[in-house]
Write an enzyme that holds these catalytic residues in place. Sequence first.
Site, PDB file in Angstrom:
ATOM      1  N   PHE A 148       2.002   1.721  -0.378  1.00 40.16           N
ATOM      2  CA  PHE A 148       2.023   1.850  -1.830  1.00 40.16           C
ATOM      3  C   PHE A 148       1.721   0.546  -2.550  1.00 40.16           C
ATOM      4  O   PHE A 148       1.280   0.568  -3.701  1.00 40.16           O
ATOM      5  CB  PHE A 148       3.386   2.385  -2.299  1.00 40.16           C
ATOM      6  N   LYS A 172      -5.262   8.241   4.356  1.00 37.60           N
ATOM      7  CA  LYS A 172      -3.985   8.872   4.026  1.00 37.60           C
ATOM      8  C   LYS A 172      -3.210   7.856   3.199  1.00 37.60           C
ATOM      9  O   LYS A 172      -2.510   7.008   3.725  1.00 37.60           O
ATOM     10  CB  LYS A 172      -3.217   9.249   5.295  1.00 37.60           C
ATOM     11  N   GLU A 175       1.932   8.497  -0.872  1.00 38.72           N
ATOM     12  CA  GLU A 175       2.114   9.584  -1.837  1.00 38.72           C
ATOM     13  C   GLU A 175       2.713   9.081  -3.152  1.00 38.72           C
ATOM     14  O   GLU A 175       2.775   9.826  -4.139  1.00 38.72           O
ATOM     15  CB  GLU A 175       2.985  10.700  -1.244  1.00 38.72           C
ATOM     16  N   SER A 225       5.960  -0.732   6.747  1.00 40.71           N
ATOM     17  CA  SER A 225       7.124  -1.428   7.282  1.00 40.71           C
ATOM     18  C   SER A 225       7.022  -1.549   8.793  1.00 40.71           C
ATOM     19  O   SER A 225       6.312  -0.781   9.455  1.00 40.71           O
ATOM     20  CB  SER A 225       8.406  -0.685   6.903  1.00 40.71           C
ATOM     21  N   CYS A 280       3.289  -7.995   1.073  1.00 42.53           N
ATOM     22  CA  CYS A 280       3.625  -8.477   2.406  1.00 42.53           C
ATOM     23  C   CYS A 280       3.275  -9.951   2.564  1.00 42.53           C
ATOM     24  O   CYS A 280       3.721 -10.597   3.502  1.00 42.53           O
ATOM     25  CB  CYS A 280       2.921  -7.645   3.480  1.00 42.53           C
ATOM     26  N   GLU A 382      13.248  -7.870   5.255  1.00 45.72           N
ATOM     27  CA  GLU A 382      12.321  -7.942   4.130  1.00 45.72           C
ATOM     28  C   GLU A 382      12.927  -7.235   2.918  1.00 45.72           C
ATOM     29  O   GLU A 382      13.239  -6.044   2.977  1.00 45.72           O
ATOM     30  CB  GLU A 382      10.997  -7.275   4.520  1.00 45.72           C
TER      31      GLU A 382
END
Length: 499
Positions: A148, A172, A175, A225, A280, A382
């Site tokens: 995301f 993909k 969402e 992740s 990240c 994180e």
Amino acid sequence: MRQVNHFIAGGAGAAATRFGDIFDPNSGAVQASVPLGDAAVLDLAVAAALNAQPGWAATNPQRRARVMFEFKRLVEANMDELAHLLSSEHGKVIADSRGDIQRGLEVIEFCCGIPHVLKGEYTQGAGPGIDVYSMRQPLGIGVGITPFNFPGMIPLWMSGVAIATGNAFIIKPSERDPSVPVRFAELFIEAGLPAGICQVVHGDKEMVDAILDHPDIAAVSFVGSSDIAHYVYQRGVAAGKRVQAMGGAKNHGIVMPDADLDQVVNDLSGAAFGSAGERCMALPVVVPVGEKTAIALREKLLPAIASLRVGVSTDADAHYGPVVNAAHKARVEGWIQKGVDEGAELVVDGRGFTLQGHEQGFFIGPSLFDHVTPDMESYKEEIFGPVLQIVRAADFEEALALPSQHQYGNGVAIFTRNGHAAREFAARVNVGMVGINVPIPVPVAYHTFGGWKRSAFGDTNQHGMEGVKFWTKVKTITQRWPDGGVGDGANAFVIPTMG
């Protein structure tokens, strides 16, 4: 209410029975819905890809590059629309959204040179009358499972190289903010890409598992992740796929006593808090070397943090906007409380921040911890929010050990005027990407992106030549042409003439 659809074979594709909500992070309201697909939806996309990919692979690299040139032009022409769409679903400010897309376009620019990088190797006379040459050929069908936090950049990182090298590609997206990848797929068609070569399917874990298990998908690229990256890598490899899975990060900024602290604080303001820390390659840990450095750095950080403006995504003066949804806001605030419970000093508390007129938005103010120690869970994991932690180090060796021994090894930076210290640090630190007076050391597109340890699973990095290697397979030909040919004597090598 707006609905975001799958994009299969050049159109909206399959119907759906399950849907997810897409929020406006600025208001907290649901703004759209997205279908959550399953194996049947994926089968439709794979069937379209199988039909289209052989023809695309047979298209010469120069013509494939022309599609990349035109796609780049179209994205640039539609940048304003794409940036606003991205911000409306993610929450990052418009300037950050433009940067998100632009960094992805830099990989598309690299892909415009795909005819050159696909050239193989050639050895004449490897043996008596024997020549050896190699060629790179596409794998077939690839899939990108994207996060995301960069809904523009990372789909472009993956799709550009995969498609330019002759593969069909299925995205993909998350969402949470899926609209921009769909627009990319539409623009690819407008740029001349055949239907079925770039498609988008939406979904949650059910779709991810269908992708990892599908026998016709040759390769999967993932960013997310670390726990999920490890899962994707193991399940994908077990199914015989080529997999690259990029995980989490806890990047450190080492501040040597000779560093320019004004520049360091300016860099930290953007690197730690920009995009609400949802990167990240953010810099959430700063390591001042020596107590004098720590005291001076903290003193300069406080007014800089106080001056940060948190605003809605469309606020041109805002340094950052809301986080992506309520669940993520709660997660970040939970980590702040965890740091307090562990004994770290919460110098600035960003919890409870509200923006007038947007009280239900997913906003978090900037937070600063001091006296964080390596045994704290809030340091080990994180946080992925606008939280900066100060971990004090007595000397260079202790500072070097912190990122080197951490479970994540994505990026690291050192701030210093001393060339020897910088060179020693770069050579010895156990981290995949290093910045020297550069707070977010994301490599340019013609180099490669990838971390170490639990930040990456698989042997090949994103984009650059590493990306080309990931999305292609090498075929090596050893050839010998005996004397003579069909026929005999002087007639063996007759050159045909016109007429």
